[in-house]
Write an enzyme that holds these catalytic residues in place. Sequence first.
Site, PDB file in Angstrom:
ATOM      1  CG  ASP A 145      -2.296   0.581   0.919  1.00  0.00           C
ATOM      2  OD1 ASP A 145      -2.312   1.753   0.525  1.00  0.00           O
ATOM      3  OD2 ASP A 145      -3.329  -0.090   1.087  1.00  0.00           O
ATOM      4  CG  HIS A 210      -5.149   3.886  -0.098  1.00  0.00           C
ATOM      5  ND1 HIS A 210      -4.685   2.592  -0.130  1.00  0.00           N
ATOM      6  CD2 HIS A 210      -6.281   3.893  -0.839  1.00  0.00           C
ATOM      7  CE1 HIS A 210      -5.504   1.857  -0.868  1.00  0.00           C
ATOM      8  NE2 HIS A 210      -6.481   2.614  -1.306  1.00  0.00           N
ATOM      9  CB  SER A 536      -9.020   0.814  -1.600  1.00  0.00           C
ATOM     10  OG  SER A 536      -8.283   0.901  -2.777  1.00  0.00           O
TER      11      SER A 536
END
Length: 746
Positions: A145, A210, A536
Site C-alpha cells: 500500500d 490510504h 480498497s
Amino acid sequence: MSRVESTRSLYLHQLLLLLFFILTGLAAVIGDEQEKFYIVYMGDRQGDEESAVQTHIDVLSCVKGSEVDARKSIVHSYTQSFNAFAAKLSEDEADKISSMDGVLSVFPNQYRKLHTTKSWDFIGLPQTARRNLKMESKIVVGLLDTGITPESESFKDDGLDPPPATWKGTCHHFANFSGCNKKLVGARFFKLDHKPDPADILSPIDVDGHGTHTSSTLAGSPVLNASLFGLAGGTARGAVPSARVAMYKVCWTSSGCSDMDILAGFDAAIADGVDVISISIGGATMDYVSDCIAVGSFHAMQKGIITVASAGNDGPNMASVANHAPWLLTVAASGMDREFRSKVVLGNGQTVSGVGVNTFEPKQKLYPLVSGADVARSAATKGNARFCIANSLDPVKVKGKLVHCKLGMWGVDSVVKGNGGVGTIVESQQFLDAAQIFMAPATMVNATIGETINDYIHSTGSPSAVIYKSQEVNIPAPFVASFSSRGPNPGTLLVLKPDISAPGIDILASYTPLKSLTGLKGDTLHSNFTLMSGTSMACPHVAGAAAYIKSFHPNWSPAAIKSAIMTTATPISPTMNPEAEFAYGAGQVNPSKAVSPGLVYDMDQMSYIQFLCHEGYNGSRIANLVGSKSINCSALLPGLGHDAFNYPSMQLSLKTDQEPTMSVFRRTVTNVGPSKSIYNATIKVPKGVEITVKPMILSFNRPMQKRSFKVVVKAKPMSSTQMVSGSLVWKSSLHTVRSPIVIYSP
Ligand SMILES: *[C@@H]1O[C@H](CO)[C@@H](O)[C@H](O)[C@H]1NC(C)=O
Ligand SMILES: *[C@@H]1O[C@H](CO)[C@@H](O)[C@H](O)[C@H]1NC(C)=O
Ligand SMILES: *[C@@H]1O[C@H](CO)[C@@H](O)[C@H](O)[C@H]1NC(C)=O
Ligand SMILES: *[C@@H]1O[C@H](CO)[C@@H](O)[C@H](O)[C@H]1NC(C)=O
Ligand SMILES: *[C@@H]1O[C@H](CO)[C@@H](O)[C@H](O)[C@H]1NC(C)=O
Ligand SMILES: *[C@@H]1O[C@H](CO)[C@@H](O)[C@H](O)[C@H]1NC(C)=O
Ligand SMILES: *[C@@H]1O[C@H](CO)[C@@H](O)[C@H](O)[C@H]1NC(C)=O
C-alpha cells in the site's frame, strides 16, 4: 462542439481523474517515455540468491553484449520467493529476452492505481466475537500500500507479546518514520525506478492516508471514541486487533504503484512469513504470467498465503473487474445501512436532502441563494460558472450567499468559499452513493432535487436556503456501490468474479496527519480518523476475515479459507443490484460464520495447474511458473476440463445462442465440520434453466473426508449479455454451504 460543451467534457474528464484521487487518494501517472523498465519473470525460485542473480546477469549479458552493461541495466533481482529481475531495456532487447530459455514472460513496468467502524458490527463480527487470541497474536498480515502512520493509535501495542519467532520481517528508522513496535512488526518501502517524488518521503511513512486506513481496518487495535468530527463515532478497530501488521510501501504520491515495486513487495512479504496479504491496488489485468499481482499471489498461494485483492473502482461498467486470477480472493464494495446526509431547507419551507460529509453548523437561519450561472464574472465565464469553476464567479455577487452549482470538478465548495460564499449545493447525477468530504459548507444533491432548487431560485425575488451539518441516516442495505467493478470475468469464462462483497462505502478508519482530509489545495482540515470509500476499503475487510479464520484454522489452505468465506456469505438481494452476482459475487462476507463453514471446496497447486492448462497456457511455461521439471497438459486434461476446477461458485457461459447448452460441474467437498454429518442439496433454479445434483445427499463419518458430486446444468439459449443465477446449498442440521450458479451469454 461548442466551447461550453468542450469545457464541460474537459472538466468532467478531470473530475473522473479527481474521483480516483478522492476514492483512492492517488492518481496513477504513466511513467516517463524514455525510461523503459521491464520485468523479466522466470517463475519459481531456483537455487540460492547468488546463483539466481548470476542467471539474471547472464540473461541480460546475452542482449546487452557484456556483463558490464548487464550490471548497469539491472535494477533489481527478485530472489527470495520467486525468480525474476527488473532492468532497463529497449523494446528489441525485451523481445529477444522473451524468447530465451527459462523466461516465462517479459512485461513493461506499468504504474497502477490504488483502488471504516461500524462495518465489523454490520457484517456480524462484534467486538465480543469469539476469538482464539493465542493464535490471533501469531498472525501477521501484510499489506502492499502507500505506507503507514506508526504513531496512529490503531497501531499501539499495549498488551501484546513480542512477534512470533517465525516472523522474519524487518523494520528500521527511516526518514520521518519513527519505527515499529509489537503491533507494527514490519515496514519496508520499494521505489525501484528511483525517480524523485517531492510529494512523498522515501520511507514507509504514509503521506497519503490510504495505507494507514486499510491497515487499521484489517488489524487495528481498538480506539475508543473515534470519529470524524463527531460523525461515524464509535470504537474503531480491525478484524483481528491482536494480529500484527507488516507494511510494504509500493505506492507513491506522484507515480502510483509500479509493477516492479509490487513484485518486490510480494517477494519480501512471502519471505518474511506473512499469513495473509491484502492488496488494494488495481490496473488492467493481463494474462496470469504477465500480471504482477497474479504472479506475486500465485507464489504466495504456493507458500500457503492467501492474497485478498480489490475488484477495482471501474463500475458500473460490465466486465470491469480487475485482479481476477482464480487464486486471488476478489472483493467488491458494498454499502452499509448508514449514509451521511445534510438537510437543506429552502426559503419556501421545502426540505430536501443531500449526501456528503459536511462538518459545519450554519450560523444563520437562512442565507441568500443563487445559481452559479447567474453570478458569473462576465458573460464569457457563464458556462464555467454553472459548475462554479475557479475564476468564473463574481465575488461581489457571491459574497454571503449559498451557491447552487453543477458538479464539474471536486473542490467547488472551496472555490465558492474563496469568493466569499457561505456554502455550496452541488448537483450531480453520479457519485451519490459515497459521501464526499467537503472542506467548506456544502452538500451534494441529485438532478431531481437540483431542478427543484433551480426552479425555486428562479420563481421568487429573494431565494434563500440553509445547509445543516451532516447526520447519519439509515438506509436499506446491503447494496453494491455504483463504482465497484462488475463481472463477467474478462480473464476467463470459467470463473465467476468478483468473489465476495464487503463494506467499502464511508468507512471510518485511521488517517495520516500529513494530509488534509480532502487532499485538495486550500484544505486545512485534519483528523486522526476519516471516511473513505472504494473497493480498497472493502478488501481489508475480507483480508481481516481471512486472518480471523486462520487464527482458528492455521493449517487451512488459501483455497479452503476462500471457500469458507464464499460459502458462508450472506446472500445479497438482486432487486437492489440488477447485475446480481456480477456485482456482489457470493454475497456479503460474514466472518463469524466463515470460521465454521462445515464443508470446504479445497484446491491445491495442481488444481491451478489444470486450470492454466485448460486456459491454453503452454505446459513448459506452467512448469517454469510452479518450479517443476515439466508439465504435460495433454496428460492432465482428459476428463478434467473446467468441470473439475473445484471453485466454490459455478459459472456457465453459453456457447451459442441457437441451441440449449448442457454442462456438468464436478465438485468435491471436504468435511471440516462434525465427523458425522449429513448434508442435503437444495437447488434454486432460475427460469429457462434445469439444474440437477447427483447425489442429493452427502454423508460423512469422519473429519477431512471428501465427497464428490455433479451439478448438471441445462440452459436454453439466451440473448447476448443476459445473465440468470441460481444456487446450490448443502444443508446439514448445523451448516449451510451455499454456492451461486451463474449462467450467462457473453
Ligand atoms: C491524534 O493522534 C495522535 C497520535 O498520533 C495523538 O497524539 C493525538 O492526541 C490524536 N488527536 C486526537 C484529537 O485524538
Ligand atoms: C520530514 O523530516 C524532515 C527532517 O526532520 C522535516 O524537515 C520534514 O518537514 C518532515 N516532513 C514531513 C512531511 O513531516
Ligand atoms: C468522545 O469524544 C467527544 C467529542 O469528540 C467528547 O465530547 C466525549 O467526552 C468523548 N468521550 C469519551 C468517553 O472520551
Ligand atoms: C433524487 O432523490 C429524491 C429523494 O430521495 C428521489 O425521489 C428522486 O427519485 C431522486 N432522483 C434521481 C434522479 O435519482
Ligand atoms: C510449449 O511451446 C514450445 C515452443 O514455444 C514447444 O516447443 C513446446 O512443445 C510446448 N510445450 C507443450 C507442452 O505444449
Ligand atoms: C503427454 O501426454 C500425452 C497423453 O498422456 C502423451 O501421449 C504424450 O506422449 C506426452 N508427452 C510428453 C512429452 O511426455
Ligand atoms: C435431509 O433429507 C432427509 C431425507 O429426505 C431428511 O430425513 C433429513 O431430515 C434432511 N436433513 C436436513 C438437514 O434437511
